[in-house]
Design a protein around this motif. Structure first.
Motif, PDB file in Angstrom:
ATOM      1  N   LYS A 154       0.833  -1.208   0.000  1.00  0.00           N
ATOM      2  CA  LYS A 154       0.000   0.000   0.000  1.00  0.00           C
ATOM      3  C   LYS A 154       0.862   1.250   0.000  1.00  0.00           C
ATOM      4  O   LYS A 154       0.515   2.258  -0.637  1.00  0.00           O
ATOM      5  CB  LYS A 154      -0.936  -0.011   1.213  1.00  0.00           C
ATOM      6  CG  LYS A 154      -2.040  -1.055   1.127  1.00  0.00           C
ATOM      7  CD  LYS A 154      -2.949  -1.004   2.356  1.00  0.00           C
ATOM      8  CE  LYS A 154      -4.048  -2.050   2.271  1.00  0.00           C
ATOM      9  NZ  LYS A 154      -4.908  -2.049   3.489  1.00  0.00           N
TER      10      LYS A 154
ATOM     11  N   ASP B  18       1.937   1.854  -3.512  1.00  0.00           N
ATOM     12  CA  ASP B  18       0.850   2.441  -4.303  1.00  0.00           C
ATOM     13  C   ASP B  18       0.702   3.927  -3.998  1.00  0.00           C
ATOM     14  O   ASP B  18       0.525   4.751  -4.921  1.00  0.00           O
ATOM     15  CB  ASP B  18      -0.461   1.711  -4.008  1.00  0.00           C
ATOM     16  CG  ASP B  18      -0.442   0.249  -4.450  1.00  0.00           C
ATOM     17  OD1 ASP B  18       0.425  -0.101  -5.285  1.00  0.00           O
ATOM     18  OD2 ASP B  18      -1.267  -0.540  -3.956  1.00  0.00           O
ATOM     19  N   LYS B  19       0.796   4.288  -2.725  1.00  0.00           N
ATOM     20  CA  LYS B  19       0.670   5.698  -2.343  1.00  0.00           C
ATOM     21  C   LYS B  19       1.875   6.496  -2.829  1.00  0.00           C
ATOM     22  O   LYS B  19       1.731   7.634  -3.305  1.00  0.00           O
ATOM     23  CB  LYS B  19       0.525   5.824  -0.825  1.00  0.00           C
ATOM     24  CG  LYS B  19       0.336   7.266  -0.364  1.00  0.00           C
ATOM     25  CD  LYS B  19       0.047   7.355   1.128  1.00  0.00           C
ATOM     26  CE  LYS B  19      -0.163   8.816   1.538  1.00  0.00           C
ATOM     27  NZ  LYS B  19      -0.474   8.956   2.980  1.00  0.00           N
TER      28      LYS B  19
ATOM     29  N   CYS C 168      -3.643  11.486  -2.501  1.00  0.00           N
ATOM     30  CA  CYS C 168      -4.208  10.207  -2.077  1.00  0.00           C
ATOM     31  C   CYS C 168      -5.456  10.390  -1.231  1.00  0.00           C
ATOM     32  O   CYS C 168      -6.072   9.422  -0.826  1.00  0.00           O
ATOM     33  CB  CYS C 168      -3.165   9.439  -1.246  1.00  0.00           C
ATOM     34  SG  CYS C 168      -1.728   8.954  -2.213  1.00  0.00           S
TER      35      CYS C 168
END
Length: 350
Positions: free
Chosen positions: A335, A338-339, A349
């Protein structure tokens, strides 16, 4: 320069095998491989200590770290275990205290004996890249004139097998603590199979952060001047390093230490940034304070779209964490990736 968000989705992601779990209490290698694979990573950095620890279980005895025939048996089994989990082995690491030993010294002989042995291990585990950290041996024990020739000789040994050398600036190194230092050395080595192993912690932790100050920042200039100086360094990286000379970017952040560290080396000879590195490196967006996004963005602006590899040593804000849910942590790393990609593209985000 704006970054194309769609191109960032093509970046392959890896996780350093030695860095999933509390630094002082790692779960078994196979449990870590399971978590890394389940979380969606496609490769690992294989660490030499993991070869030794897995070998003790696999062989039923502690392997001799210089018995390369035996270590190759272990490495081959690790390769098989990775293949079962659809994981590649992107790199063998960390090869340390290699370059600069005096001609004719026992240390230099040992360095090249290790190099030849590690090349055997690379063949056994199926990787084509060796990470070398810029040595932290005190310069009083070294010959600076040997650094470039030694690295040339190592790259030539690697080239015999179509292998590459990824040279990393360790921010506590005695001779090359910054990305520019290792880039200058790489240019002088002048071999097609040597490139940079860049690292968000090593870059920002060396040129922006400082674990020995109350602020956690370098204090030789004002905070405003520090920011300008650091941004100038990142701009120079973007404009001077060709994308094909960056082999990977390692990702981690850093906690501000609870109490400033002593500027002196400890009883093991480790400098403060080395101690900071060992226990205070979380994932991005998980309580650290380094400008990780700025470093990653500067690297991406070169056009680089190669490996992002997560190498964290998360002992918690106090450096003493003993337990962790490694699957949850690996998922959090995915995660964070992805951020990070979204942040680098300039999107929010939230």
């Amino acid at each position: 320069m704006a970054l194309d968000a769609s191109s960032l989705l093509t970046i392959p992601i890896s996780y350093a095998s030695c860095s999933l779990g509390p630094p002082r209490n790692l779960p078994s290698l196979l449990k870590r491989l399971d978590a890394i694979s389940t979380a969606g990573f496609t490769a690992i950095e294989l660490s030499f200590p993991d070869i030794l620890s897995f070998g003790a279980t696999h062989l039923g005895h502690e392997p001799d770290p210089k018995n390369y025939d035996e270590l190759c048996i272990i490495a081959s089994e690790i390769k098989s275990q990775c293949e079962k989990r659809k994981l590649g082995i992107m790199m063998l690491q960390p090869f340390s205290n290699f370059e600069g030993w005096r001609e004719g010294s026992e240390e230099r002989k040992d360095a090249f004996d290790r190099a030849r042995g590690w090349i055997q291990i690379m063949q056994a585990c199926g990787t084509d890249m060796l990470q070398v950290g810029s040595t932290d041996t005190p310069m009083s024990k070294l010959d600076r004139n040997r650094i470039v020739p030694d690295l040339r000789e190592l790259t030539d040994l690697l080239a015999e097998h179509n292998f590459r050398l990824a040279y990393e600036n360790w921010c506590w190194s005695s001779h090359a603590p910054n990305w520019r230092d290792v880039w200058d050395i790489i240019k002088e080595v002048d071999r097609p199979n040597v490139g940079l192993c860049l690292d968000t912690f090593q870059t920002a932790g060396g040129e922006w952060g400082d674990p020995t100050t109350d602020s956690g920042l370098l204090e030789d200039v004002s905070k405003d001047e520090l920011s300008k100086r650091f941004q100038k360094s990142l701009d120079d990286l973007t404009t001077t390093v060709p994308k094909d000379k960056i082999y990977l970017l390692q990702i981690s952040d850093a906690y501000k230490v609870p109490k400033p560290l002593s500027p002196e080396a400890n009883e093991e000879g480790l400098r403060p940034r080395g101690r900071w590195s060992h226990d205070f490196r979380p994932l991005p967006f998980h309580g650290g304070y380094l400008p990780v996004v700025d470093v990653a963005k500067a690297v991406l602006k070169t056009g680089f779209r190669g490996w992002f590899s997560y190498e964290v040593f998360d002992g918690g804000p106090d450096g003493k964490k003993q337990e962790a849910d490694i699957l949850a942590y690996a998922m959090a790393a995915k995660k964070a990736q992805d951020k990070l990609v979204i942040e680098c593209s300039g999107k929010s985000c939230d």
